[in-house]
Structures are given as C-alpha cells and as structure tokens.
Design a protein around this motif. Structure first.
Motif, PDB file in Angstrom:
ATOM      1  N   ASP A 116       2.896  -3.494  -8.481  1.00  0.00           N
ATOM      2  CA  ASP A 116       2.041  -2.973  -7.429  1.00  0.00           C
ATOM      3  C   ASP A 116       0.841  -2.187  -7.966  1.00  0.00           C
ATOM      4  O   ASP A 116      -0.021  -1.776  -7.209  1.00  0.00           O
ATOM      5  N   THR A 137      -5.292  -0.757  -2.490  1.00  0.00           N
ATOM      6  CA  THR A 137      -5.522   0.262  -1.470  1.00  0.00           C
ATOM      7  C   THR A 137      -6.416   1.379  -1.991  1.00  0.00           C
ATOM      8  O   THR A 137      -7.109   2.022  -1.218  1.00  0.00           O
ATOM      9  N   TYR A 166      -4.241   0.744  -7.330  1.00  0.00           N
ATOM     10  CA  TYR A 166      -2.963   1.035  -6.686  1.00  0.00           C
ATOM     11  C   TYR A 166      -2.819   0.240  -5.389  1.00  0.00           C
ATOM     12  O   TYR A 166      -3.795  -0.065  -4.724  1.00  0.00           O
ATOM     13  N   GLY A 167      -1.570  -0.042  -5.020  1.00  0.00           N
ATOM     14  CA  GLY A 167      -1.289  -0.668  -3.734  1.00  0.00           C
ATOM     15  C   GLY A 167      -1.642  -2.138  -3.684  1.00  0.00           C
ATOM     16  O   GLY A 167      -2.100  -2.627  -2.653  1.00  0.00           O
ATOM     17  N   GLN A 219       0.173  -4.212  -0.819  1.00  0.00           N
ATOM     18  CA  GLN A 219      -0.260  -4.021   0.563  1.00  0.00           C
ATOM     19  C   GLN A 219      -1.505  -4.860   0.866  1.00  0.00           C
ATOM     20  O   GLN A 219      -1.678  -5.349   1.962  1.00  0.00           O
TER      21      GLN A 219
END
Length: 145
Positions: free
Chosen positions: A34, A61, A108-109, A112
């Motif tokens: 992730d 994100t 990051y992320g 998502q």
C-alpha cells in the motif's frame, strides 16, 4: 488595472519557472503493498532556486517528502531513518537528486486509489506544487529496482 497586470506577471513568472525544471530521470518503485516511493532527478537551468512545497498523484491518497538519514560511527553508518521534509529545493543552475538513500517521495494509500498492484512499465503522473503556486506534472514509469 495595475493590480491585474501584476498578478498576471506573477502567475506567468511562476509558470515559466515550472516549465524550466527538467526531469532528467524518474521512476516509481514497484511494490505489492500500500506504500511505495518515487524517485527523480530535476535540473533547474534558471538563476533562482525553485522550492517544491507539495506533490500529488492519482494513484495515492497522499505524497510526502522524506530524507533518508544515516547514523553510526565512522565507516559503520548502519542505522537508517526517514525524516519528513516540508519542502524540497532545486538549486539555481543545479540538480535536485531524489534518489534511494537520499531524498524520496513517499506515496501512501495506493490500494484506496489504485486497487490493483502497480505494474512494471505503468505510467504514473506526478504533479509537483511550487512555492509560487505553479504546478509541474511529470510522468514517471513503474520499475522494479
């Protein structure tokens, strides 16, 4: 009317600075998780430093600037840590090297925004936000390095 001209000069000046930064190399590390890192080398041919205050990409994100630091004694610099940076600076007539073991951009992320794992050779847009409000969008390639 003078205020409008002044704003136009500032905006165009910022755009000119953004357009003069040149990407010499850049990639996003291919990982299954992730979180990943992006690396690049930027060249600034102007006589003024360019301060990068933010970054974004549609595959994550958030993006943060980090510096890798090393600690230890003498030739034994065996402890590494990451220090978050508020901004990065491309020196006047110089290069900013955002490379493994130095500075890097943490993404990051990923899950998502990008549910599938990153693919080797995938093109990733990365937008840098400069202190003067201008932006510069670069295209980086996903690589296993």
């Amino acid at each position: 009317m003078k205020a409008m001209r002044w704003i136009a000069v500032l905006l165009l000046g910022g755009l000119a600075l953004a357009q003069t930064l040149r990407l010499e190399q850049g990639w996003v590390r291919r990982v299954p998780g992730d979180i990943t890192a992006a690396y690049l080398v930027l060249y600034n041919p102007t006589d003024r430093p360019v301060r990068i205050v933010g970054a974004s990409t549609p595959i994550a994100t958030r993006v943060e600037f980090h510096q890798t630091t090393h600690a230890g004694h003498g030739d034994h610099q065996d402890v590494s840590a990451m220090k978050r940076m508020e901004a990065l600076v491309v020196p006047a007539r110089g290069r900013l090297e955002v490379l493994p073991g130095k500075y890097h951009l943490m993404l990051y992320g990923l899950r998502q925004k990008n549910p599938r794992p990153l693919a080797e050779g995938q093109k990733v847009p990365l937008t840098l936000r400069l202190e003067d409000g201008a932006t510069l969008t670069l295209t980086l390639t996903v690589e296993t390095r």
